[in-house]
Write a protein that holds these residues in place. Structure first.
Motif, mmCIF file in Angstrom:
data_model
loop_
_atom_site.group_PDB
_atom_site.id
_atom_site.type_symbol
_atom_site.label_atom_id
_atom_site.label_comp_id
_atom_site.label_asym_id
_atom_site.label_seq_id
_atom_site.Cartn_x
_atom_site.Cartn_y
_atom_site.Cartn_z
ATOM 1 N N LEU A 112 47.262 49.873 50.185
ATOM 2 C CA LEU A 112 45.918 49.750 49.631
ATOM 3 C C LEU A 112 45.877 50.209 48.176
ATOM 4 N N LEU A 113 46.619 51.274 47.848
ATOM 5 C CA LEU A 113 46.647 51.764 46.477
ATOM 6 C C LEU A 113 47.244 50.719 45.546
ATOM 7 N N ALA A 165 43.607 43.303 36.986
ATOM 8 C CA ALA A 165 43.151 41.926 36.771
ATOM 9 C C ALA A 165 41.767 41.887 36.143
ATOM 10 N N VAL A 166 40.946 42.898 36.446
ATOM 11 C CA VAL A 166 39.579 42.944 35.923
ATOM 12 C C VAL A 166 39.525 43.544 34.523
ATOM 13 N N ARG A 167 40.424 44.484 34.224
ATOM 14 C CA ARG A 167 40.329 45.263 32.997
ATOM 15 C C ARG A 167 40.331 44.427 31.719
ATOM 16 N N PRO A 168 41.216 43.419 31.562
ATOM 17 C CA PRO A 168 41.192 42.671 30.301
ATOM 18 C C PRO A 168 39.863 42.012 29.996
ATOM 19 N N SER A 169 39.229 41.424 31.032
ATOM 20 C CA SER A 169 37.948 40.761 30.788
ATOM 21 C C SER A 169 36.874 41.760 30.410
ATOM 22 N N ASN A 170 36.984 42.988 30.919
ATOM 23 C CA ASN A 170 35.984 44.002 30.582
ATOM 24 C C ASN A 170 36.219 44.612 29.208
ATOM 25 N N SER A 171 37.483 44.517 28.717
ATOM 26 C CA SER A 171 37.787 45.159 27.451
ATOM 27 C C SER A 171 37.419 44.290 26.264
ATOM 28 N N THR A 213 45.140 48.788 42.612
ATOM 29 C CA THR A 213 45.665 48.883 41.247
ATOM 30 C C THR A 213 45.809 47.507 40.621
ATOM 31 N N VAL A 214 46.307 46.559 41.416
ATOM 32 C CA VAL A 214 46.449 45.180 40.923
ATOM 33 C C VAL A 214 45.085 44.579 40.621
ATOM 34 N N GLU A 215 44.114 44.815 41.518
ATOM 35 C CA GLU A 215 42.765 44.282 41.298
ATOM 36 C C GLU A 215 42.136 44.871 40.040
#
Length: 388
Positions: free
Chosen positions: A347-348, A357-363, A352-354
């Motif tokens: 699960l960790l 995957a989200v971080r670039p679009s938020n940055s 972490t992968v999820e």
């Protein structure tokens, strides 16, 4: 092996029709929905988050109802449950359809054909499906509902599921006057609240059905029917509040290790972070230990506050030490602790992968804002230099 589903990967749709334009009303159905939804959210039951348990009271169209069922069937990975309470009717071809507020007898186009629900569940990606039908074939309410010689469970069988159906009989009340719930759902709720004396630790659907059948028959009420496929009967609806562990043959062993012989929640069915923490909480319930007792048994390694914070987290701990100590102190065998650690690692990694995957679009927006601020500062400096 009996098991409670992972609440993060489970969905439920509770449907009830209490008001009718052309059939007699069933006011107890409204109470059924509210009480069952509350029970499904209890930690001792499935512990479903509010958005994982949809309640449809007096849905006006079959399309609205099917949209909710299809959505639940598509989202569920562990278990999907559909409950219906109201009038059950039979079309000219002797097929079951569920009555909506505008339904008429023998006019299937005014209701919801059961085969539509069945097909939606058959295409679900969930590993298990449960259908609870609190209805009969025709239309008298509050005193009795007319019966039919056909078997309701056979009418509504679904491969790969557990089906529990209230079979109405002539001269037998389905919604007894003066009682808050219908006979079938009232008995179900009562067992969830009181448990089954001398029953299993978990309220498996198989045991639940047998106990309901005995109790309802003793009261002179319709006896429920059940059908199951594969391991559907081993799925549990909740914990048995009346469960008492069998006395050990060796008192010294029980005294030295009071959790010996317990049936521990299995980590094998955990699919989500929500399910991980629900199962961790179930471990403490199974152990019979309070937070303070866990702390005392740990010799100070795990404080009562740490236990509380661990069981009420929203995200996975980054290290395993505290969780492993908690499981061991509760009495979980070391072989199972290793299985828990493997699930935690999986699960960790997934979370972490999820997050990555989200971080670039938020940055991007913050980078764009930073660039805009730099351009403004540069422009102001240029204007000041020009004036000087």
């Amino acid at each position: 092996m009996s098991a409670l589903p992972d609440p993060g990967a489970t969905r439920a749709v509770l449907i009830g029709t209490s008001r009718y334009d052309h059939l007699e009303p069933l006011p107890a159905v409204s109470n059924n929905l509210a009480a069952l939804a509350a029970a499904m959210a209890e930690p001792s039951c499935w512990g479903l988050p509010p958005d994982h348990c949809v309640t449809l009271s007096n849905p006006t169209t079959a399309e609205m109802t099917m949209a909710a069922v299809r959505s639940a069937a598509e989202q569920a990975r562990d278990t999907v449950l559909v409950y219906f309470a109201g009038h059950g009717l039979v079309d000219p071809e002797n097929d079951l359809y569920l009555a909506m507020p505008q339904s008429r007898s023998q006019q299937v186009e005014t209701g919801l054909p059961y085969r539509w629900l069945r097909q939606a569940l058959l295409t679900s990606r969930a590993e298990r499906c449960v259908v609870l039908l609190d209805c009969c074939y025709s239309g008298r309410a509050l005193g009795s509902m007319a019966g039919d010689p056909a078997d309701l469970a056979d009418q509504a069988s679904v491969e790969g599921t557990f089906l529990l159906a209230a079979a109405a009989e002539t001269r037998t009340a389905l919604a007894p006057p003066g009682e808050p719930f219908t006979a079938f759902t009232g008995e179900l709720l009562d067992i969830l609240r009181r448990g089954i004396p001398h029953g299993p630790e978990l309220l498996e659907f198989g045991a639940l059905y047998r106990h309901m059948r005995i109790n309802l028959a003793a009261k002179g009420r319709p006896a429920p029917q059940a059908r199951d496929r594969n391991t559907g009967a081993q799925l549990a609806l909740g914990r048995n509040s009346a469960y008492l562990p069998a006395a050990g043959s060796a008192p010294t062993t029980a005294r030295d290790n009071p959790t010996a012989g317990r049936s521990w929640p299995s980590p094998s069915g955990i699919r989500t972070v929500e399910g991980f923490f629900k199962a961790l909480s179930d471990v403490r319930v199974t152990s019979g230990l309070t937070h303070q007792m866990v702390s005392l048994r740990s010799g100070g390694r795990v404080s009562a506050g740490t236990v509380s914070r661990l069981l009420n987290r929203g995200n996975l701990p980054k290290t395993w030490q505290t969780t492993g100590a908690y499981l061991s102190v509760c009495g979980v065998p070391e072989t199972q602790v290793a299985e828990w650690q493997a699930v935690w690692m999986r699960l960790l990694a997934e979370t972490t992968v999820e997050a990555a995957a989200v971080r670039p679009s938020n940055s991007r927006p913050s980078q764009k804002r930073s660039s805009t601020l730099l351009e403004r500062w540069a422009g102001r400096a240029s204007r000041r230099n020009g004036r000087s």
